[in-house]
Design a protein around this motif. Structure first.
Motif, mmCIF file in Angstrom:
data_model
loop_
_atom_site.group_PDB
_atom_site.id
_atom_site.type_symbol
_atom_site.label_atom_id
_atom_site.label_comp_id
_atom_site.label_asym_id
_atom_site.label_seq_id
_atom_site.Cartn_x
_atom_site.Cartn_y
_atom_site.Cartn_z
ATOM 1 N N UNK A 157 46.318 -7.565 54.638
ATOM 2 C CA UNK A 157 47.080 -7.500 56.184
ATOM 3 C C UNK A 157 45.424 -7.565 56.258
ATOM 4 N N UNK A 158 44.838 -7.305 55.902
ATOM 5 C CA UNK A 158 42.563 -7.186 56.406
ATOM 6 C C UNK A 158 42.342 -7.588 55.371
ATOM 7 N N UNK A 159 41.611 -8.540 55.006
ATOM 8 C CA UNK A 159 40.703 -9.404 53.399
ATOM 9 C C UNK A 159 40.182 -8.875 53.342
ATOM 10 N N UNK A 160 39.195 -9.135 54.545
ATOM 11 C CA UNK A 160 37.559 -8.785 55.087
ATOM 12 C C UNK A 160 37.328 -7.298 54.918
ATOM 13 N N UNK A 161 36.591 -7.097 54.015
ATOM 14 C CA UNK A 161 36.303 -5.152 53.678
ATOM 15 C C UNK A 161 35.349 -4.707 55.632
ATOM 16 N N UNK A 162 34.895 -6.191 56.162
ATOM 17 C CA UNK A 162 34.622 -5.682 57.472
ATOM 18 C C UNK A 162 35.720 -5.446 58.452
ATOM 19 N N UNK A 163 36.794 -6.332 58.290
ATOM 20 C CA UNK A 163 37.799 -5.989 59.113
ATOM 21 C C UNK A 163 38.791 -4.719 58.809
ATOM 22 N N UNK A 164 38.491 -4.280 57.172
ATOM 23 C CA UNK A 164 39.708 -3.441 57.148
ATOM 24 C C UNK A 164 38.540 -1.717 56.944
ATOM 25 N N UNK A 165 37.282 -1.910 57.182
ATOM 26 C CA UNK A 165 36.707 -1.058 57.659
ATOM 27 C C UNK A 165 36.418 -0.487 58.963
ATOM 28 N N UNK A 166 36.628 -1.637 59.688
ATOM 29 C CA UNK A 166 36.782 -1.273 61.256
ATOM 30 C C UNK A 166 38.237 -1.053 61.500
ATOM 31 N N UNK A 167 38.836 -1.266 61.027
ATOM 32 C CA UNK A 167 40.878 -0.839 61.835
ATOM 33 C C UNK A 167 40.593 1.018 60.991
#
Length: 482
Positions: A97-107
């Motif tokens: 759903x959010x393949x980038x760690x940065x985006x997953x951490x942010x969400x």
């Protein structure tokens, strides 16, 4: 007498807290199974990793001395949000759903801190399990992971007073009963009761059951994660009025709410901070409604004006209309409301009205002292004279609050974002509001934010959620000395 830092109790406590997160993860896991969704495997793996990790931490803390001092309390409170977010990002990342760690951490951090800003460009396209996890992260973080834990930690022989006092928001806190665990239980019973009540009403007014559950959790936690791309704009007036009412309740000190539900409304009516909070919501709502009345009908302007005012002041961040297309004076008013927040001891973010009131009273008292230098002019709140230490605490908090906004604004400008939008993001993140101004206005979507800006934004979210001092203490040498 010197005392070494009790690392074992930190690991043991973190293990118990992470066990709670693993249990909460089972809810979206079952949801993915129920709806036959493709991300079921990601949920099983995420739950397994979290579950095994919690037992590893408990094992690392075996034979720990059952002593949680102030230093250990601050470390646990600061670390739990980071640890929860590290495990909480796994479903986003593993499911794709959010393949980038940065985006997953942010969400994830936006969820647990109840900031409510998102990096999903298409929220409605997400699976039921992902949408439910977004709502759950806010609901867990709303009342506070620690306030939940202190109701459970005594079963493991761990004290919770230091954790409660380090995490609970505001200038001071009030215990409803001698045992701090009982106070936490009362708060969570109220929290759950409000969530169920709103969910039922939203369903009765025509919202789907799943949407009602998610929006109820996002409202009571003052988080603002919606299940649709346009927030709550597409829902009818009855649903928006219901959300508005529960946002307003969630911005009140939960201790005052408990007294209200116990049939003691005089406690709420006599509380000075509640007066400031309610007065601000009323004044802002009237100003916005008056400004909208020129282009909108009477009842629509009242509904949208008051909804926007309450959603912003309580830091919920739900949107009933795109305020960036309003006359500049109105969305600038919305921007300044982002500084305020709800009452202390509520799920809302921001400065909190008790601090704003004390700061204003201290400033007026200083003016009077200039006129009457020999007069003794105390600062009073709720009929009691405040200690000088309390006033100094408020002034220090305000100072650091502004300093962090300035530093964050400079960082965002350095990432190539315009000044006004950088300032808006900084204020939104530290106030845990979510929505901002400009490109990141009422949509609340931060997918286009540069990666360097996202990482700093999540740190500012955490500072805002823990009300600055808890985070700053972790960087103090004195905290780590014997």
């Amino acid at each position: 007498m010197t005392r070494t830092f009790n690392w074992r109790i930190v690991f043991k406590t973190m293990g118990v807290l992470t066990m709670l997160e693993a249990l909460f993860m089972l809810v979206p896991t079952v949801t993915a199974w129920f709806y036959h969704e493709a991300d079921l495997g990601a949920w099983i793996v995420s739950s397994a990793i979290t579950w095994l990790s919690c037992w590893w931490m408990i094992a690392a803390g075996r034979h720990a001395e059952k002593r949680v001092g102030e230093r250990e309390g601050y470390v646990i409170v600061g670390a739990v949000w980071i640890v929860y977010s590290l495990f909480g990002l796994l479903p986003y990342w593993l499911s794709g759903a959010l393949p980038q760690i940065t985006d997953a951490w942010y969400e994830t951090m936006a969820g647990f801190t109840t900031t409510g800003s998102t990096v999903f460009t298409d929220v409605a396209a997400q699976t039921h399990s992902i949408l439910l996890w977004r709502a759950l992260t806010q609901w867990i973080g709303g009342m506070g992971i620690i306030v939940l834990s202190v109701a459970i930690l005594p079963m493991f022989g761990l004290g919770g007073m230091q954790l409660y006092s380090a995490e609970v928001t505001g200038v001071s806190y009030e215990k409803l009963s001698p045992r701090i665990a009982d106070t936490a239980k009362h708060m969570w019973i109220t929290y759950i009761g409000l969530t169920i009540s709103e969910g039922v009403l939203l369903w009765l007014f025509g919202m789907g059951k799943f949407d009602a559950i998610c929006h109820s959790m996002a409202t009571i936690s003052t988080g603002g994660f919606a299940t649709h791309n346009d927030s709550v704009i597409g829902f009818g007036p009855a649903i928006q009025w219901t959300i508005l009412f529960f946002m307003l309740l969630s911005g009140i000190n939960f201790t005052q709410l408990i007294y209200l539900f116990r049939g003691k409304p005089q406690r709420v009516l006599q509380d000075e901070e509640t007066h400031w909070y309610a007065g601000a919501c009323l004044a802002a709502g009237v100003l916005l409604a008056a400004g909208l009345f020129v282009t909108t009908g009477l009842w629509s302007s009242i509904r949208i004006g008051f909804f926007t005012a309450v959603a912003t002041i309580t830091s919920t961040g739900f949107v009933a209309a795109d305020y960036m297309i309003w006359p500049p004076v109105l969305w600038v008013l919305v921007f300044f409301m982002m500084f305020t927040g709800g009452a202390s001891g509520s799920t809302a973010g921001g400065m909190k009205w008790v601090r704003i009131a004390i700061f204003a009273k201290a400033a007026l008292a200083e003016i009077k002292r200039r006129i009457h230098p020999n007069a003794v002019i105390p600062v009073r709140f709720n009929g009691r004279t405040l200690r000088e230490q309390t006033t100094s605490n408020v002034v220090a908090f305000m100072f650091f609050y502004i300093v962090i906004i300035v530093i964050a604004t400079l960082w965002f400008c350095g990432c190539g974002i315009g000044f006004d939008e950088s300032l808006g993001i900084a204020v939104s993140m530290i106030g845990n509001v979510g929505v901002s101004i400009g490109q990141w206005g009422s949509s609340g979507c931060y997918a286009a934010l540069p990666a360097a800006a996202k990482w700093v934004a999540t740190f500012v979210m955490l500072i805002g959620r823990l009300e600055i001092f808890t985070v700053l203490l972790l960087f103090s040498r004195a905290l780590w000395k014997k």
